[in-house]
Design an enzyme around this catalytic site. Sequence first.
Site, PDB file in Angstrom:
ATOM      1  N   GLU A   1      -4.669  -2.890 -10.590  1.00 23.34           N
ATOM      2  CA  GLU A   1      -3.281  -2.433 -10.657  1.00 23.34           C
ATOM      3  C   GLU A   1      -2.884  -1.986 -12.060  1.00 23.34           C
ATOM      4  O   GLU A   1      -1.987  -2.530 -12.690  1.00 23.34           O
ATOM      5  CB  GLU A   1      -2.340  -3.532 -10.147  1.00 23.34           C
ATOM      6  CG  GLU A   1      -2.567  -3.874  -8.689  1.00 23.34           C
ATOM      7  CD  GLU A   1      -1.623  -4.941  -8.162  1.00 23.34           C
ATOM      8  OE1 GLU A   1      -1.441  -5.017  -6.943  1.00 23.34           O
ATOM      9  OE2 GLU A   1      -1.064  -5.703  -8.983  1.00 23.34           O
TER      10      GLU A   1
ATOM     11  N   CYS B   1       3.297  -0.730 -29.465  1.00 19.19           N
ATOM     12  CA  CYS B   1       2.878  -1.211 -30.781  1.00 19.19           C
ATOM     13  C   CYS B   1       2.432  -0.053 -31.679  1.00 19.19           C
ATOM     14  O   CYS B   1       2.368   1.107 -31.258  1.00 19.19           O
ATOM     15  CB  CYS B   1       1.757  -2.236 -30.633  1.00 19.19           C
ATOM     16  SG  CYS B   1       0.171  -1.524 -30.156  1.00 19.19           S
TER      17      CYS B   1
ATOM     18  N   GLU C   1      -5.675  -3.727  -0.571  1.00 13.83           N
ATOM     19  CA  GLU C   1      -4.858  -4.942  -0.573  1.00 13.83           C
ATOM     20  C   GLU C   1      -3.675  -4.768   0.360  1.00 13.83           C
ATOM     21  O   GLU C   1      -3.042  -3.711   0.383  1.00 13.83           O
ATOM     22  CB  GLU C   1      -4.310  -5.256  -1.976  1.00 13.83           C
ATOM     23  CG  GLU C   1      -5.245  -5.970  -2.911  1.00 13.83           C
ATOM     24  CD  GLU C   1      -4.518  -6.470  -4.156  1.00 13.83           C
ATOM     25  OE1 GLU C   1      -3.342  -6.867  -4.041  1.00 13.83           O
ATOM     26  OE2 GLU C   1      -5.132  -6.444  -5.236  1.00 13.83           O
TER      27      GLU C   1
ATOM     28  N   GLU D   1       0.523 -17.402  -7.354  1.00 19.23           N
ATOM     29  CA  GLU D   1       0.464 -16.833  -6.001  1.00 19.23           C
ATOM     30  C   GLU D   1       0.106 -17.880  -4.945  1.00 19.23           C
ATOM     31  O   GLU D   1      -0.437 -17.554  -3.893  1.00 19.23           O
ATOM     32  CB  GLU D   1      -0.540 -15.679  -5.982  1.00 19.23           C
ATOM     33  CG  GLU D   1      -0.066 -14.511  -6.835  1.00 19.23           C
ATOM     34  CD  GLU D   1      -1.061 -13.362  -6.912  1.00 19.23           C
ATOM     35  OE1 GLU D   1      -0.647 -12.218  -6.710  1.00 19.23           O
ATOM     36  OE2 GLU D   1      -2.254 -13.615  -7.188  1.00 19.23           O
TER      37      GLU D   1
ATOM     38  N   HIS E   1       1.474 -17.055  -1.549  1.00 20.61           N
ATOM     39  CA  HIS E   1       1.138 -15.748  -0.971  1.00 20.61           C
ATOM     40  C   HIS E   1       0.222 -15.972   0.228  1.00 20.61           C
ATOM     41  O   HIS E   1      -0.715 -16.757   0.176  1.00 20.61           O
ATOM     42  CB  HIS E   1       0.431 -14.883  -2.019  1.00 20.61           C
ATOM     43  CG  HIS E   1       0.347 -13.430  -1.674  1.00 20.61           C
ATOM     44  ND1 HIS E   1      -0.404 -12.946  -0.630  1.00 20.61           N
ATOM     45  CD2 HIS E   1       0.940 -12.344  -2.247  1.00 20.61           C
ATOM     46  CE1 HIS E   1      -0.289 -11.633  -0.578  1.00 20.61           C
ATOM     47  NE2 HIS E   1       0.523 -11.244  -1.550  1.00 20.61           N
TER      48      HIS E   1
END
Length: 686
Positions: free
Chosen positions: A157, A164, A310, A358, A361
Amino acid sequence: MVALLPQTSRAGDPCLLFGGDYNPEQWDEAIWAEDVEAMVAAGVNLVTVGVFSWSALEPSAGRREFGWLDRIIDLLWSKGIAVDLATPTASPPRWLSLAHPETLPLTAAGVRLSPGSRNHFCPSSTAYRAAAASLVTDLVAHYAEHPAVQLWHVGNEFGQVCYCDSCADAFRAWVKQRYGTLEALNEAWGTAVWSQQFSDWAEVLPPREAVYVVNPAHVLDWRRYCSDALLALFDEQAALIRAGDLLRRPVTTNFMGFYRDVDAFAWASHLDVVSDDSYPDPGDPDSPVIAALTHDLTRSVAGGPWLLIEQATSAVSWRPHNLPKSEGRMRADAFRAVAHGSDGVLSFQWRASRAGAERFHSALVPHAGTDTRLHRSVVRLGADLARLAVAGEPVPTRVGILFDWSSWWAAEERGLPSELLRVLPQLRAWYRPLWRRGLAVDIVHPAADLAGYDLLLGPQLFLLDDAATANLRAFVSRGGTLALGSFSAVVDANATVRTGRFPVGFTDLLGAGGEEWWPLPEAGTSLVGELSGHASVWGEWFPLVTSPDDEIHPATVIPAKAGVSPTDHLDDEIPGQARDDAGLSVIPAKAGISPTDHLDHEIPGQARDDTDSSVIPAKAGISPTDQPDDEIPGQARDDSDRAVASSDHEIPGQARDDTDSSVIPAKAGISPTDQPEDENPGSSPG
């Protein structure tokens, strides 16, 4: 037909992929054999391993611990389960962050973020990239000849943004390469406004937090740079994989649909397999259409079959209120992805975590174990997917919706006539009536090859560069039909407003030109002219159209020459069904796309054959009576006959969502008795 991963074919025939993320490092090794046996029973043929395993694989700098990964990969392969092996670079270990704090990202406000979550890295950090490259090199060398590894998965992802000084240096180099000279940069960014001229390259910085509105051209190029910087990071790791894997197994990473910070069109050619994460909200009645649109985007980015890498079997853990999925909803989500071109259904994750962010989940195996409603539904889904022979089939389309990340970015910066006119809601509003009618749709970049399309829709193409404008005009000159929506063709590639009547570059095709953008009052306004009803948010002033009250109302729909022109302009935001019953309902017919051309709504196989929507069911010997009664709690069931040809009637809410889960299994010869009725949460089973 060609399988997405040829190694997972059955007897030479491509098969759908089924499985998900597996994190064995979270569990005692004694449970691994039980997990793998359960995977076999569920029909799993591919698992993603190693996504967040950096600290397990390299517990301290330079120390490699591959033994546990060897054992689990060998165990999986001994049972015929292939591996999507990830580079674990999305979640750097604490030792790296402490040794090199410059690897941590800096926000636009100058705050250095801390470790303790994930994705906590600066994309331009040399220390981070060196550590990542070292681990990836060793990982590939270790597993390059292992037959279980059939897909490489870079990171996870991508979407990190950092402001910076290292990123400032990289951005400055990107800008210099793009413009060449300071004079060209000042011209492109319009720096004469507010005394922003650059006299030295050192003055070019990221658009950090400022007193007031930042130059939109500056922000637009920053967004382009950020996507390119992440792509360079992907390419760096992908190159190491391709150099070390002599078997040339495909490389992927997981996109996130319409994610703002990554231009998937720009990335597409760099991936061997395009993959996507999909998490539609069970509590949102619009989630089926949103998911379908996102799947069409992913298929279009891929240029063919793609991979749902996913999704959730039930509830997620990151919304404020996480509704679970019924079995019907889970099946519908899975079959919808297949209908829209995915060659597999993978979920996060195999076994629900006991700890960490998670832990709530959902997974293929819930906390309660395998003897549960959820896991039994997973096993049934795996069996049904294994019986579908649609892997590798294309999804032919004649209709494209135009979309461009740069245009999206530019259209939602500050300093616009309205912050209420948003790109994705417009995109969904234009897509919805096509989806209701079962029309297969591609999501197309306006500068792409447009051959093969008869109809193109541009809901909100705020930014159109010269090449895209010429491309769309050429499409119209070849006989194609183009419809442009609100606030389109407004700015060029640098977000500079195009002068003249709008949409600039298309007024001669329209036979009309707008003078003024016209945000509407909060209460909206009544429509006049060819439409009746109510409009909200946005209008545009076209003086060619008049009404008894034209001092109050802008124009609504402007078709040139009595509606026979190949170019239309829909310039009001018309809520819901009003748009469906107005402009968009007639445009496909104007393009020569009749009801007999459209695809059966959400049906794998049918959605991959637009020659005749009744052919595939007939070939499979499926009649309307073959559809199982798969109920979805709280929603009316869709009793329409989708096995013959879809009709134009509306299907409310989740009822249309039920189509996939009822018709698709029937195509594989699965009878109603093979699927239990869904349990209704909140009532006693049975």
